[in-house]
Motif scaffolding. Structure first.
Motif, PDB file in Angstrom:
ATOM      1  N   LYS A   1       0.829  -1.207   0.000  1.00 53.23           N
ATOM      2  CA  LYS A   1       0.000   0.000   0.000  1.00 53.23           C
ATOM      3  C   LYS A   1       0.861   1.254   0.000  1.00 53.23           C
ATOM      4  O   LYS A   1       0.530   2.244  -0.658  1.00 53.23           O
ATOM      5  CB  LYS A   1      -0.955  -0.016   1.192  1.00 53.23           C
ATOM      6  N   LEU A   2       1.983   1.206   0.718  1.00 52.28           N
ATOM      7  CA  LEU A   2       2.910   2.328   0.667  1.00 52.28           C
ATOM      8  C   LEU A   2       3.517   2.435  -0.734  1.00 52.28           C
ATOM      9  O   LEU A   2       3.689   3.542  -1.263  1.00 52.28           O
ATOM     10  CB  LEU A   2       4.011   2.165   1.714  1.00 52.28           C
TER      11      LEU A   2
ATOM     12  N   ASP B   1     -10.741   2.745   2.687  1.00 52.52           N
ATOM     13  CA  ASP B   1      -9.340   2.437   2.433  1.00 52.52           C
ATOM     14  C   ASP B   1      -8.657   3.722   1.981  1.00 52.52           C
ATOM     15  O   ASP B   1      -8.879   4.199   0.861  1.00 52.52           O
ATOM     16  CB  ASP B   1      -9.216   1.354   1.361  1.00 52.52           C
ATOM     17  N   GLU B   2      -7.825   4.281   2.849  1.00 52.48           N
ATOM     18  CA  GLU B   2      -7.226   5.589   2.586  1.00 52.48           C
ATOM     19  C   GLU B   2      -6.305   5.579   1.361  1.00 52.48           C
ATOM     20  O   GLU B   2      -6.267   6.544   0.589  1.00 52.48           O
ATOM     21  CB  GLU B   2      -6.437   6.041   3.823  1.00 52.48           C
ATOM     22  N   VAL B   3      -5.575   4.492   1.170  1.00 52.52           N
ATOM     23  CA  VAL B   3      -4.648   4.429   0.037  1.00 52.52           C
ATOM     24  C   VAL B   3      -5.416   4.333  -1.274  1.00 52.52           C
ATOM     25  O   VAL B   3      -5.085   5.024  -2.251  1.00 52.52           O
ATOM     26  CB  VAL B   3      -3.668   3.242   0.187  1.00 52.52           C
ATOM     27  N   LEU B   4      -6.438   3.503  -1.317  1.00 59.62           N
ATOM     28  CA  LEU B   4      -7.275   3.412  -2.513  1.00 59.62           C
ATOM     29  C   LEU B   4      -7.911   4.770  -2.811  1.00 59.62           C
ATOM     30  O   LEU B   4      -7.954   5.207  -3.964  1.00 59.62           O
ATOM     31  CB  LEU B   4      -8.346   2.336  -2.332  1.00 59.62           C
TER      32      LEU B   4
ATOM     33  N   ASN C   1      -8.533  15.211   6.436  1.00 62.78           N
ATOM     34  CA  ASN C   1      -7.687  15.964   5.511  1.00 62.78           C
ATOM     35  C   ASN C   1      -7.867  15.532   4.064  1.00 62.78           C
ATOM     36  O   ASN C   1      -7.951  16.355   3.158  1.00 62.78           O
ATOM     37  CB  ASN C   1      -6.216  15.829   5.914  1.00 62.78           C
ATOM     38  N   LEU C   2      -7.920  14.212   3.839  1.00 57.70           N
ATOM     39  CA  LEU C   2      -8.099  13.727   2.473  1.00 57.70           C
ATOM     40  C   LEU C   2      -9.490  14.065   1.955  1.00 57.70           C
ATOM     41  O   LEU C   2      -9.659  14.426   0.788  1.00 57.70           O
ATOM     42  CB  LEU C   2      -7.857  12.216   2.395  1.00 57.70           C
TER      43      LEU C   2
ATOM     44  N   GLN D   1     -14.175   9.671  -2.602  1.00 54.04           N
ATOM     45  CA  GLN D   1     -14.978  10.001  -1.422  1.00 54.04           C
ATOM     46  C   GLN D   1     -15.532   8.745  -0.745  1.00 54.04           C
ATOM     47  O   GLN D   1     -15.659   8.689   0.487  1.00 54.04           O
ATOM     48  CB  GLN D   1     -16.133  10.921  -1.800  1.00 54.04           C
ATOM     49  N   ASN D   2     -15.869   7.747  -1.536  1.00 52.98           N
ATOM     50  CA  ASN D   2     -16.427   6.514  -0.980  1.00 52.98           C
ATOM     51  C   ASN D   2     -15.435   5.774  -0.099  1.00 52.98           C
ATOM     52  O   ASN D   2     -15.837   5.060   0.829  1.00 52.98           O
ATOM     53  CB  ASN D   2     -16.882   5.577  -2.105  1.00 52.98           C
ATOM     54  N   TYR D   3     -14.145   5.937  -0.396  1.00 48.77           N
ATOM     55  CA  TYR D   3     -13.117   5.177   0.317  1.00 48.77           C
ATOM     56  C   TYR D   3     -12.367   6.001   1.364  1.00 48.77           C
ATOM     57  O   TYR D   3     -11.730   5.424   2.249  1.00 48.77           O
ATOM     58  CB  TYR D   3     -12.101   4.619  -0.678  1.00 48.77           C
ATOM     59  N   ALA D   4     -12.411   7.319   1.275  1.00 50.31           N
ATOM     60  CA  ALA D   4     -11.583   8.173   2.135  1.00 50.31           C
ATOM     61  C   ALA D   4     -11.976   8.057   3.602  1.00 50.31           C
ATOM     62  O   ALA D   4     -13.156   7.938   3.942  1.00 50.31           O
ATOM     63  CB  ALA D   4     -11.665   9.620   1.684  1.00 50.31           C
TER      64      ALA D   4
END
Length: 384
Positions: free
Chosen positions: A48-49, A94-97, A132-133, A125-128
């Motif tokens: 993910k990183l 999922d923040e990375v997605l 901040n994101l 928006q659905n995954y955040a």
């Protein structure tokens, strides 16, 4: 896969991007520290990183106009996050997605595909997860609304730009005010544009974001061009074209010098400077600028210098470059579509009896002599 040199983006963008990710806050600072000395997504074991860093490389390549390399890196990042998530099921946070989708939205916007950009932002928006994101995504959606004419008010955009400062996200605070300057320049509210640019530039200098300084100075210089204050504009462009380490900004500074000479009706100098910009863009993979540079040269040789053979040469170069970019997966719109149409129109006007034979053979020959509506669905499969 093409192996693009990363020396330019490492020199200009790496630290800014890592600070940007740190400001969003979804990657641990300890994971970022080793990358300041050596930015290599492929050396990172955490997938993910790695996806985050590949999306970052896509951003960096985009900022340098290398749309093809940006697409490759973004596709790699998307492949990783999709393989680790069942995106056909109900969205799981999922923040990375979400971040990769966010960067995909920025890429579509750069390609002038506003519909594709909005789809990516809505999916992000659905995954955040993080506040901040989510604010970043809201800012981009609000920008799209203004750019597509859905709203004329900039108050919400300014509020979001100010919130970035409160959230200790100086890069986005600066970019927010830079964007407000561009919007007000387009609205012909030049004094307001100058105020926004001044705030953005002051913050960019204070925070030592040198790329943003070049970006904003280019915008300020262009505003002077719009106001026909050519001496002031020339001073900015001529100074920063020598200083800028960014291939994209160097091309733009040079293009804008050509534009000044054009408005002064010094057409020989206009083509000279635009040729310098084209040479620089070609040598450094600044693909975003090449079709427009070819069009500028073609039009000046055609309409102002009355040199048909040279006009044809540059129109054809723009046409070939557009088709090359399309063959690498970019969409046929914006400057690419204009370059294709302009060359065909030029041949029909000057060489009607030879226009069919003059068009170079290419894998996209099926698109010639057809309306864009007939072929656009085929090309859309090439989008990210």
């Amino acid at each position: 896969m093409v192996k693009w040199t990363t020396s330019a983006i490492e020199a200009v963008h790496t630290n800014d991007f890592l600070e940007f990710i740190d400001q969003i806050g979804f990657v641990k600072l300890n994971d970022l520290k080793p990358l300041y000395s050596h930015y290599d997504p492929y050396a990172v074991e955490d997938m993910k990183l790695r996806a985050t860093l590949l999306a970052g490389m896509a951003k960096m390549f985009s900022l340098e106009g290398n749309l093809i390399a940006a697409k490759e890196k973004l596709n790699e990042a998307m492949s990783i996050v999709v393989s680790q998530n069942d995106i056909s099921a109900k969205p799981v946070k999922d923040e990375v997605l979400a971040y990769v989708k966010y960067e995909a939205g920025l890429y579509h916007r750069l390609l002038k595909d506003m519909n594709g950009a909005e789809i990516c932002y809505r999916e992000a928006q659905n995954y955040a997860v993080s506040y901040n994101l989510n604010i970043l995504i809201k800012y981009q959606i609000e920008t799209l609304k203004i750019e597509t004419g859905q709203t004329k008010s900039t108050s919400r955009l300014r509020s979001l730009a100010d919130e970035f400062k409160i959230l200790n996200m100086p890069i986005m605070h600066i970019l927010g005010y830079h964007r407000l300057g561009i919007i007000h320049r387009k609205l012909k509210k030049y004094e307001d544009a100058k105020k926004y640019y001044a705030i953005a530039l002051e913050n960019a200098y204070r925070e030592n974001y040198i790329y943003l300084v070049w970006l904003i100075q280019n915008a300020i210089g262009f505003l002077f061009v719009v106001e026909k204050k050519y001496d002031e504009a020339f001073e900015i462009f001529n100074s920063y074209v020598k200083e800028s380490k960014s291939h994209m900004q160097k091309s733009k500074f040079t293009e804008n010098l050509a534009l000044i000479y054009y408005y002064r009706k010094e057409y020989d100098l206009a083509v000279d400077y635009c040729f310098k910009a084209l040479t620089h863009s070609t040598n450094n993979h600044v693909f975003s600028q090449i079709p427009d540079e070819c069009l500028f040269l073609g039009e000046v040789y055609d309409k102002n210098l009355k040199q048909t053979s040279k006009a044809k040469y540059y129109y054809k170069m723009g046409y070939d470059q557009a088709l090359y970019q399309i063959s690498r997966g970019l969409s046929l719109n914006g400057p690419r579509e204009e370059a294709v149409n302009k060359y065909v129109e030029f041949l029909q006007n000057y060489f009607p009896e030879k226009s069919g034979a003059e068009l170079p053979g290419h894998i996209f020959d099926f698109a010639l002599n057809k309306q864009w509506q007939e072929i656009k669905d085929i090309f859309q499969y090439n989008l990210v």
